[in-house]
Scaffold this motif. Sequence first.
Motif, PDB file in Angstrom:
ATOM      1  N   SER A   1      37.160-119.899 -10.659  1.00 47.15           N
ATOM      2  CA  SER A   1      38.035-120.725  -9.730  1.00 47.15           C
ATOM      3  C   SER A   1      37.627-121.059  -8.317  1.00 47.15           C
TER       4      SER A   1
ATOM      5  N   ALA B   1      39.307-122.507  -4.814  1.00 49.14           N
ATOM      6  CA  ALA B   1      40.542-123.148  -4.385  1.00 49.14           C
ATOM      7  C   ALA B   1      40.048-123.559  -2.836  1.00 49.14           C
TER       8      ALA B   1
ATOM      9  N   THR C   1      41.189-127.576  -6.694  1.00 50.39           N
ATOM     10  CA  THR C   1      40.578-126.503  -7.253  1.00 50.39           C
ATOM     11  C   THR C   1      39.302-126.904  -8.012  1.00 50.39           C
TER      12      THR C   1
ATOM     13  N   TYR D   1      36.565-125.467 -10.779  1.00 52.00           N
ATOM     14  CA  TYR D   1      36.312-124.354 -11.728  1.00 52.00           C
ATOM     15  C   TYR D   1      34.848-124.460 -12.504  1.00 52.00           C
TER      16      TYR D   1
END
Length: 112
Positions: free
Chosen positions: A21, A23, A74, A76
């Motif tokens: 991930s 952010a 975010t 991924y």
Amino acid sequence: QVQLVESGGGLVQPGGSLRLSCAASGSGYAMAWYRQAPGKQRELVAAITSGGYTNYADSVKGRFTISRDNAKNTVYLQMNSLKPEDTAVYYCYTAVRGLNYWGQGTQVTVSS
């Protein structure tokens, strides 16, 4: 100034999966994942535009998927069927108004 914070790396056996991930402190950016293995140059793994268009390195096509959640700012990277050669530090990247921003990196180790 854009801040990128990665998470999700670790040790996994060959054939296993991990999800990284990233952010971001802002929204609407095209984003990418790069990786750098020991003794090798940093290479592009996958990228995604603000509209969701994606592209991948040939070495990960069919195994990795990049996606984004714009509500959470975010991005991924879902990594499946991992191989020992995927071992590297993975970095999140974006470029905003001509400036490059990198995350701190997260280690992914694929080993039995």
